[in-house]
Design an enzyme around this catalytic site. Structure first.
Site, mmCIF file in Angstrom:
data_model
loop_
_atom_site.group_PDB
_atom_site.id
_atom_site.type_symbol
_atom_site.label_atom_id
_atom_site.label_comp_id
_atom_site.label_asym_id
_atom_site.label_seq_id
_atom_site.Cartn_x
_atom_site.Cartn_y
_atom_site.Cartn_z
ATOM 1 N N ALA A 9 0.870 -1.319 0.094
ATOM 2 C CA ALA A 9 0.072 0.114 0.079
ATOM 3 C C ALA A 9 0.881 1.191 0.041
ATOM 4 C CB ALA A 9 -0.734 0.098 1.166
ATOM 5 N N ARG A 15 -1.901 7.294 -11.236
ATOM 6 C CA ARG A 15 -2.909 7.247 -12.324
ATOM 7 C C ARG A 15 -4.529 7.764 -11.798
ATOM 8 N NH1 ARG A 15 -1.038 1.329 -14.082
ATOM 9 N NH2 ARG A 15 -0.148 1.474 -11.928
ATOM 10 N N ASP A 102 -4.800 -2.458 -3.618
ATOM 11 C CA ASP A 102 -5.638 -2.050 -4.870
ATOM 12 C C ASP A 102 -6.606 -2.856 -5.514
ATOM 13 O OD1 ASP A 102 -3.970 -3.102 -6.401
ATOM 14 O OD2 ASP A 102 -3.184 -1.300 -7.602
ATOM 15 N N ASN A 385 -34.269 25.310 20.700
ATOM 16 C CA ASN A 385 -32.922 24.717 21.567
ATOM 17 C C ASN A 385 -31.733 25.672 21.821
ATOM 18 O OD1 ASN A 385 -32.524 24.217 18.705
ATOM 19 N ND2 ASN A 385 -31.359 22.470 19.252
HETATM 20 C C1 UD1 Z 1 0.923 -5.388 -10.274
HETATM 21 C C2 UD1 Z 1 1.714 -6.747 -10.611
HETATM 22 C C3 UD1 Z 1 1.044 -7.234 -11.987
HETATM 23 C C4 UD1 Z 1 -0.551 -7.528 -11.593
HETATM 24 C C5 UD1 Z 1 -1.319 -6.479 -11.114
HETATM 25 C C6 UD1 Z 1 -2.613 -6.749 -10.420
HETATM 26 C C7 UD1 Z 1 3.905 -6.237 -10.205
HETATM 27 C C8 UD1 Z 1 5.487 -6.035 -10.845
HETATM 28 N N1 UD1 Z 1 2.875 -6.092 -10.963
HETATM 29 O O1 UD1 Z 1 0.967 -4.425 -11.033
HETATM 30 O O2 UD1 Z 1 1.407 -8.458 -12.371
HETATM 31 O O3 UD1 Z 1 -1.077 -7.983 -12.662
HETATM 32 O O4 UD1 Z 1 -0.486 -5.759 -9.914
HETATM 33 O O5 UD1 Z 1 -3.507 -5.789 -9.996
HETATM 34 O O6 UD1 Z 1 3.892 -6.616 -9.148
HETATM 35 N N2 UD1 Z 1 3.285 -0.816 -4.502
HETATM 36 C C9 UD1 Z 1 4.107 -0.637 -3.243
HETATM 37 N N3 UD1 Z 1 5.455 -0.330 -3.399
HETATM 38 C C10 UD1 Z 1 6.041 0.010 -4.703
HETATM 39 C C11 UD1 Z 1 5.209 -0.355 -5.675
HETATM 40 C C12 UD1 Z 1 4.108 -0.651 -5.595
HETATM 41 O O7 UD1 Z 1 3.622 -0.843 -2.075
HETATM 42 O O8 UD1 Z 1 7.156 0.343 -4.601
HETATM 43 C C13 UD1 Z 1 2.025 -1.340 -4.072
HETATM 44 C C14 UD1 Z 1 1.113 -0.168 -4.673
HETATM 45 O O9 UD1 Z 1 0.563 0.567 -3.791
HETATM 46 C C15 UD1 Z 1 0.030 -1.331 -5.209
HETATM 47 C C16 UD1 Z 1 0.631 -2.624 -5.423
HETATM 48 O O10 UD1 Z 1 1.708 -2.660 -4.792
HETATM 49 O O11 UD1 Z 1 -1.027 -1.550 -4.159
HETATM 50 C C17 UD1 Z 1 0.589 -2.769 -6.740
HETATM 51 O O12 UD1 Z 1 1.305 -1.957 -7.398
HETATM 52 P P1 UD1 Z 1 1.083 -1.246 -8.865
HETATM 53 O O13 UD1 Z 1 1.837 -0.182 -9.195
HETATM 54 O O14 UD1 Z 1 -0.581 -0.913 -8.810
HETATM 55 O O15 UD1 Z 1 1.276 -2.541 -9.827
HETATM 56 P P2 UD1 Z 1 0.301 -2.777 -11.277
HETATM 57 O O16 UD1 Z 1 1.058 -2.122 -12.326
HETATM 58 O O17 UD1 Z 1 -0.904 -2.943 -10.854
HETATM 59 CA CA CA Z 2 -2.386 -2.109 -9.376
#
Ligand code: UD1
Ligand code: CA
Length: 462
Positions: A9, A15, A102, A385
């Site tokens: 998180a 985005r 997410d 009141n």
């Molecule tokens: C990620 C997955 C992807 C998957 C998708 C599902 C990776 C590399 N990719 O992509 O394969 O299909 O989720 O929804 O894992 N976060 C951190 N620290 C960081 C980066 C991210 O805590 O340094 C957290 C974000 O807050 C988020 C989650 O990790 O909750 C996923 O990160 P996000 O950047 O949304 O990854 P996706 O591109 O969705």
């Molecule tokens: Ca994501």
């Protein structure tokens, strides 16, 4: 079996283009990360570690002691994020659930099935996968000739052929805790996004000859990850449908599901009917055999059985069995209605208790009051009141009658069975059984109406 969990998180949620941190954007009234914690609560995990970074203070304030926290100062990727939990979890045995904050739609049954499969296969990792009509944006699952999971390839690193793969990584994983941290040490950022991908752990474990399972959910809705407002709307729609189905399967009639919004923590009794335009929020609990709506908004309120609410707004209110509210009533925080109470049109009740069978049928304001049983509050009667500095209490005892257009200037008390004559402005206590009248006496001037009219005419023609 020791089960720990890690919630990712820390991302910025760029985005989303929002002032609010992504994790705190509500889905069906609850921040998305709250849904993820609810899911984990259903699994009875030992420790829950949330990786926080962007909006860390806000997320901690929201989740409180539901999780332990680790701060990820720089967001270098999901693998790097999980690695931050190493100091807390590296000595733990058993299984570690990793889930993205997410992805609020993952179901408890699914996670339980995954755990069952993972243990049965003695897997090092089990990934939640889904087959998506449109897989764009997600990591693709690659499988070998035998159909076993080979790895996960992020969209930006996919070949033309891999882009066509429809099975995606939902972002929920089970790992053998020791194997997870051992493999994470080997993850590099040698990829299109220059990030440390958690997803690379899968390929590393495979290369070491470990068993990796893919649990393909039959409900691709579960895999929806919210990255932007389009994903947010999609998740909202899917969760809303899921909640509505749950209530309908429990015996609630929902006349127009398209026009009905129910928060994820709302409870509704059997044979209650929800008419179009009903919005139920927060911790609202509704009993059996109620009729709600049309066009009513009820938040953090408790309704008994057989209650009707029409075209009204209720916030932090309580309504006893067989009471009627509305049309066009407003129950504000602290409104507590007993049984068989009637609160009619254009009535506002705030921080006030109304005893059983009491009626406030039209055009009244009752605030900061304790009203007994079987009291009649006439049309247009109000509690006064507020003196501009402080709120004061109005007390009306059982069986009292408050005539129309009465002002009860608080603090004031009307005793049991007393009768307050219409149009009175009451500033002094009225004792039990007394009649109070506090208004000008009427004077009639015989035949004066026409005289008055001719005087007005004469004045106007000047
Ligand atoms: C990620 C997955 C992807 C998957 C998708 C599902 C990776 C590399 N990719 O992509 O394969 O299909 O989720 O929804 O894992 N976060 C951190 N620290 C960081 C980066 C991210 O805590 O340094 C957290 C974000 O807050 C988020 C989650 O990790 O909750 C996923 O990160 P996000 O950047 O949304 O990854 P996706 O591109 O969705
Ligand atoms: Ca994501």
């Amino acid at each position: 079996m020791q089960i720990n969990s890690i919630i990712l998180a820390a991302g910025l949620g760029k985005r989303m283009k929002s002032k609010l941190y992504k994790m705190l954007h509500p889905v069906c009234g609850k921040p998305m990360v709250g849904h993820v914690l609810d899911l984990l609560d259903g699994i009875e995990t030992n420790r829950k570690v949330a990786i926080v970074g962007n909006g860390a203070d806000e997320i901690k304030a929201y989740l409180g002691d539901r999780a332990e926290y680790v701060f990820q100062a720089e967001q270098l990727g999901t693998g790097h994020a999980v690695l931050q939990a190493k100091p807390l979890l590296e000595h733990e045995q058993g299984m570690t659930i990793v889930i993205c904050g997410d992805t609020p739609l993952v179901k408890e049954e699914t996670l339980k099935e995954m755990i069952r499969l993972h243990l049965e296969q003695q897997a090092a990792a089990t990934i939640l996968t889904a087959t998506m009509a449109d897989p764009s944006g997600y990591g693709r699952i690659t499988r070998d000739d035998q159909g076993a999971v080979a790895g996960i390839v992020e969209q930006k690193d996919c070949s033309e052929a891999q882009l066509l793969i429809q099975e995606i990584n939902a972002g929920t994983y089970l790992f053998d805790n020791q194997k997870l941290f051992q493999a994470l040490n080997q993850v590099t950022n040698n990829n299109a996004q220059k990030e440390y991908y958690l997803t690379d752990v899968i390929g590393i474990l495979k290369a070491e000859g470990e068993t990796v399972m893919g649990y393909n959910t039959s409900d691709p809705a579960e895999a929806v990850g919210i990255n932007d407002r389009i994903g947010l709307a999609e998740a909202e729609k899917l969760m809303r449908e899921r909640i509505l189905r749950h209530h309908m399967l429990n015996g609630v009639t929902i006349l127009d599901p398209e026009q009905t919004y129910i928060g994820s923590d709302v409870e509704i009794g059997q044979d209650t009917v929800l008419l179009p335009g009903t919005v139920l929020k927060g911790t609202t609990k509704i009993g059996e055999d109620c009729v709600i709506g049309p066009y009513s908004e009820i938040e953090h309120s408790i309704l008994g059985e057989g209650v009707t609410v029409r075209q009204s707004v209720l916030q932090e209110a309580e309504v006893g069995n067989h009471s009627h509210v509305g049309p066009f009533a407003y129950l504000r925080p602290g409104a507590k209605l007993g049984e068989e109470v009637k609160v009619g049109d254009f009535v506002e009740i705030k921080n006030a208790t109304l005893g059983d069978q009491t009626k406030v049928s039209h055009l009244s304001y009752v605030g900061d009051a304790v009203i007994g049983k079987n009291v009649n509050i006439g049309c247009g009667a109000i509690t006064v009141n507020y003196d501009g500095l402080k709120k004061h209490l109005t007390e009306v005892e059982d069986e009292a009658f408050i005539g129309s257009n009465v002002n009860l200037i608080a603090p004031v008390k009307v005793g049991k069975g007393a009768y307050v004559v219409a149009g009175s402005t009451i500033t002094l206590p009225v004792e039990e059984g007394d009649l109070a009248i506090a208004r000008e006496r009427q004077v009639n001037k015989s035949g004066y109406a026409d005289k008055l009219r001719s005087r007005i005419q004469a004045r106007n023609s000047k």
